[in-house]
Design a protein around this motif. Structure first.
Motif, mmCIF file in Angstrom:
data_model
loop_
_atom_site.group_PDB
_atom_site.id
_atom_site.type_symbol
_atom_site.label_atom_id
_atom_site.label_comp_id
_atom_site.label_asym_id
_atom_site.label_seq_id
_atom_site.Cartn_x
_atom_site.Cartn_y
_atom_site.Cartn_z
ATOM 1 N N SER A 59 22.544 55.770 32.890
ATOM 2 C CA SER A 59 23.236 55.730 34.182
ATOM 3 C C SER A 59 23.112 54.460 34.624
ATOM 4 C CB SER A 59 22.789 56.724 34.905
ATOM 5 O OG SER A 59 21.502 56.589 35.228
ATOM 6 N N TYR A 60 24.043 53.892 35.326
ATOM 7 C CA TYR A 60 24.124 52.534 35.919
ATOM 8 C C TYR A 60 24.610 52.993 37.476
ATOM 9 C CZ TYR A 60 25.528 47.945 37.322
ATOM 10 O OH TYR A 60 25.428 46.817 37.944
ATOM 11 N N VAL A 61 23.863 52.383 38.433
ATOM 12 C CA VAL A 61 24.074 52.413 39.839
ATOM 13 C C VAL A 61 24.350 51.169 40.300
ATOM 14 C CG1 VAL A 61 23.309 53.395 42.046
ATOM 15 C CG2 VAL A 61 22.774 54.656 40.093
ATOM 16 N N LYS A 62 25.525 50.898 40.839
ATOM 17 C CA LYS A 62 25.716 49.610 41.629
ATOM 18 C C LYS A 62 24.903 49.210 42.795
ATOM 19 C CE LYS A 62 30.573 49.037 40.339
ATOM 20 N NZ LYS A 62 32.006 48.822 41.115
ATOM 21 N N GLY A 63 24.400 47.890 42.771
ATOM 22 C CA GLY A 63 23.648 47.524 43.983
ATOM 23 C C GLY A 63 24.585 47.580 45.241
ATOM 24 N N GLU A 64 23.892 47.371 46.542
ATOM 25 C CA GLU A 64 24.874 47.848 47.837
ATOM 26 C C GLU A 64 25.719 46.586 47.694
ATOM 27 O OE1 GLU A 64 23.882 47.976 52.540
ATOM 28 O OE2 GLU A 64 22.100 47.816 50.877
ATOM 29 N N ASN A 65 25.452 45.262 47.804
ATOM 30 C CA ASN A 65 26.792 44.459 47.762
ATOM 31 C C ASN A 65 27.276 43.710 46.610
ATOM 32 O OD1 ASN A 65 26.530 44.261 50.843
ATOM 33 N ND2 ASN A 65 24.615 43.035 50.316
ATOM 34 N N GLU A 66 27.230 44.598 45.168
ATOM 35 C CA GLU A 66 27.407 43.972 44.071
ATOM 36 C C GLU A 66 28.866 43.837 43.937
ATOM 37 O OE1 GLU A 66 27.162 45.774 39.512
ATOM 38 O OE2 GLU A 66 25.793 46.251 40.863
ATOM 39 N N ASP A 67 29.836 44.592 44.599
ATOM 40 C CA ASP A 67 31.115 44.546 44.541
ATOM 41 C C ASP A 67 31.495 43.207 45.232
ATOM 42 O OD1 ASP A 67 31.927 46.588 42.825
ATOM 43 O OD2 ASP A 67 31.963 47.915 44.614
ATOM 44 N N PHE A 68 31.212 42.735 46.211
ATOM 45 C CA PHE A 68 31.262 42.012 47.065
ATOM 46 C C PHE A 68 30.865 40.552 46.294
ATOM 47 C CE2 PHE A 68 30.452 38.814 50.884
ATOM 48 C CZ PHE A 68 31.644 38.783 51.016
ATOM 49 N N HIS A 69 29.672 40.420 45.894
ATOM 50 C CA HIS A 69 29.061 39.403 44.972
ATOM 51 C C HIS A 69 30.020 38.961 44.019
ATOM 52 C CE1 HIS A 69 26.554 36.473 43.535
ATOM 53 N NE2 HIS A 69 25.758 37.246 42.538
ATOM 54 N N THR A 70 30.574 40.269 43.086
ATOM 55 C CA THR A 70 31.426 40.059 42.226
ATOM 56 C C THR A 70 32.852 39.395 42.525
ATOM 57 O OG1 THR A 70 30.225 41.945 41.040
ATOM 58 C CG2 THR A 70 32.494 41.204 40.178
ATOM 59 N N LEU A 71 33.251 39.830 43.620
ATOM 60 C CA LEU A 71 34.360 39.252 44.238
ATOM 61 C C LEU A 71 34.157 37.767 44.251
ATOM 62 C CD1 LEU A 71 36.434 41.171 47.199
ATOM 63 C CD2 LEU A 71 35.924 38.568 47.026
ATOM 64 N N LEU A 72 33.143 37.515 45.048
ATOM 65 C CA LEU A 72 33.095 36.039 45.383
ATOM 66 C C LEU A 72 32.840 35.110 44.047
ATOM 67 C CD1 LEU A 72 31.014 35.826 48.673
ATOM 68 C CD2 LEU A 72 33.440 35.307 48.685
ATOM 69 N N SER A 73 32.198 35.696 43.201
ATOM 70 C CA SER A 73 32.027 35.115 42.024
ATOM 71 C C SER A 73 33.234 34.939 41.229
ATOM 72 C CB SER A 73 31.036 35.815 40.916
ATOM 73 O OG SER A 73 29.694 35.748 41.823
ATOM 74 N N GLY A 74 34.027 35.853 41.283
ATOM 75 C CA GLY A 74 35.361 35.747 40.567
ATOM 76 C C GLY A 74 36.297 34.831 40.892
ATOM 77 N N ILE A 75 36.420 34.589 42.109
ATOM 78 C CA ILE A 75 37.227 33.804 42.928
ATOM 79 C C ILE A 75 36.630 32.141 42.750
ATOM 80 C CG2 ILE A 75 38.094 32.716 45.301
ATOM 81 C CD1 ILE A 75 38.060 35.689 45.997
ATOM 82 N N LEU A 76 35.364 32.132 43.067
ATOM 83 C CA LEU A 76 34.904 30.698 42.887
ATOM 84 C C LEU A 76 34.289 30.063 41.717
ATOM 85 C CD1 LEU A 76 33.043 30.767 46.316
ATOM 86 C CD2 LEU A 76 35.308 30.097 45.926
ATOM 87 N N GLY A 77 34.158 31.222 40.610
ATOM 88 C CA GLY A 77 33.436 30.712 39.538
ATOM 89 C C GLY A 77 34.445 30.128 38.660
ATOM 90 N N GLN A 78 33.816 29.281 37.629
ATOM 91 C CA GLN A 78 34.900 28.632 36.709
ATOM 92 C C GLN A 78 35.417 29.462 35.584
ATOM 93 O OE1 GLN A 78 37.085 25.926 35.070
ATOM 94 N NE2 GLN A 78 35.766 25.084 36.736
ATOM 95 N N LYS A 79 36.890 29.136 35.450
ATOM 96 C CA LYS A 79 37.537 29.970 34.566
ATOM 97 C C LYS A 79 38.159 29.295 33.484
ATOM 98 C CE LYS A 79 39.177 31.275 38.654
ATOM 99 N NZ LYS A 79 37.939 31.255 39.483
ATOM 100 N N ASN A 80 38.153 27.964 33.204
ATOM 101 C CA ASN A 80 38.842 27.084 32.450
ATOM 102 C C ASN A 80 40.515 27.535 32.673
ATOM 103 O OD1 ASN A 80 36.502 26.026 32.259
ATOM 104 N ND2 ASN A 80 36.993 25.881 30.048
ATOM 105 N N ARG A 81 41.018 27.714 31.731
ATOM 106 C CA ARG A 81 42.696 27.960 31.591
ATOM 107 C C ARG A 81 42.867 29.639 31.955
ATOM 108 N NH1 ARG A 81 43.651 25.142 26.074
ATOM 109 N NH2 ARG A 81 41.435 25.942 25.558
ATOM 110 N N ILE A 82 44.058 29.713 32.255
ATOM 111 C CA ILE A 82 44.445 31.165 32.755
ATOM 112 C C ILE A 82 45.792 31.342 32.211
ATOM 113 C CG2 ILE A 82 44.535 32.888 34.517
ATOM 114 C CD1 ILE A 82 42.923 31.122 36.430
ATOM 115 N N HIS A 83 46.037 32.606 31.800
ATOM 116 C CA HIS A 83 47.515 32.822 31.299
ATOM 117 C C HIS A 83 48.241 34.103 31.772
ATOM 118 C CE1 HIS A 83 51.305 31.851 29.127
ATOM 119 N NE2 HIS A 83 51.178 33.156 28.676
#
Length: 377
Positions: free
Chosen positions: A247-271
């Protein structure tokens, strides 16, 4: 009072007051300082206080913010298929889902740049627990889907969401974005959950066939492909738990941390690829398939085929495939430098002595290649 009061975005008449309530939030300051580098706070605060509609907010604040994100964390956004869309027509965009915020933000950026109406978009309430994030979601025309409800409340919530989607598309002529499944795809297999389609169909008129209702909604599949997933390592604990039947239980601020990482992290090209309007194909399902369950399955398969075929296979996908299956089948699809960069990232983030971790990380990138190969045979 509207039955949609708990889930709807702000009305335009509420926008200015909503902005005034969050104008001094530190998170808004950080967001605006990022969007308008070199400008003092008075500059963007004055702009915000003269904002009186969602469209104004999206065009004057979200759009330049997204362009800054693309500038700083990508090597560009390319598109295909937008020429198939008509102005003044509403569409139900059913999309694969890889990033919490960017998927819809990038789609709306492209719609705006092509002179098309932006969407109202579904977002889970687990992502908007903070008051500021909830206000921001409502300011960007998101409607809220409640998660983790008991069965009876879930049914009522599903009916409400379905009615809201139907109202947006058929009465307000407003396009809608919804993910093909609850939550992001973490293993690279973009598959439409029949439950999502069943929920959408709840608002069909009595006596109206399920497929006739979907024809009215103008269903268009959307494929979003990031060369690198900035949250790939963050997805590993959940993938490994699943692989080990834990079973997997998310950390308290996991979604928010993921949200910020998705926005600011390097993605290179997008289509972003816009698939075909499915009206004619839905007609074919009607002629060949009977029974709601089989029709939903056929519609889900049709959407999956479009999303998989429209998914842009970047070099990272081919590199991962060749590494995972220990082959050089796709060596002409990438350079040695691209492979070295991918391997360095892979070795840094994943324990090479953990075969389950290695396999799951590579599969995350390789599965889109696997799925397109299946389509050919």
């Amino acid at each position: 009072m509207s039955p949609f009061e708990d889930i709807r975005p702000y009305y335009d008449t509420e926008v200015n007051q909503a902005i005034k309530e969050i104008i001094d939030q530190p998170m808004l300051k950080a967001m605006m300082n990022y969007t308008f580098p070199g400008k003092n706070d008075e500059y963007w605060k004055d702009l915000l206080l003269h904002c009186h509609s969602i469209r104004d907010f999206q065009i004057n604040f979200i759009y330049p913010g997204v362009k800054r994100v693309l500038e700083s964390s990508s090597n560009g956004l390319s598109t295909s298929g937008f020429e198939k869309l008509s102005k003044n027509t509403s569409y139900l965009f059913i999309s694969n889902h890889r990033d919490i915020i960017l998927d819809t933000s990038l789609l709306n950026t492209c719609l705006y740049e092509h002179g098309l109406s932006m969407t109202t978009s579904a977002i889970g309430d687990n992502l908007v627990k903070k008051q500021f994030l909830r206000a921001l979601a409502k300011l960007t025309r998101n409607f809220i889907i409640k998660r983790g409800l008991p069965s009876r409340e879930l049914l009522d919530s599903s009916k409400l969401i379905s009615a809201y989607i139907g109202k947006s598309l058929l009465r307000e002529n407003r396009s809608v974005w919804i993910a093909q499944r609850e939550g992001r795809t973490k293993d690279g297999n973009d598959m439409t959950h029949k439950g999502v389609l069943k929920m959408i169909a709840m608002a069909s008129d009595q006596g109206e066939s399920l497929l006739d209702y979907f024809k009215k909604l103008n269903v268009v599949p959307v494929s979003i492909s990031y060369e690198y997933d900035p949250t790939d390592i963050l997805k590993m604990p959940e993938l490994l738990a699943k692989a080990r039947s834990e079973s997997y239980v998310k950390g308290e601020n996991e979604d928010f941390h993921t949200l910020l990482s998705g926005i600011l992290g390097q993605k290179n090209r997008i289509h972003i690829h816009i698939g075909d309007l499915l009206t004619d194909q839905i007609d074919q399902i009607s002629k060949k398939t009977t029974g709601p369950a089989k029709q939903l399955k056929a519609l889900a398969d049709l959407i999956d085929d479009q999303i998989v075929s429209g998914y842009k296979l970047w070099p990272t996908k081919y590199i991962a495939y060749d590494l995972l299956y220990q082959t050089d089948e796709f060596k002409d699809k990438y350079t040695s430098a691209e492979k070295a960069y991918f391997e360095a990232r892979f070795h840094k983030g994943v324990d090479q002595n953990d075969s389950v971790a290695v396999e799951n990380f590579l599969a995350m990138y390789a599965n889109p290649v696997v799925n397109q190969k299946k389509q050919r045979f």
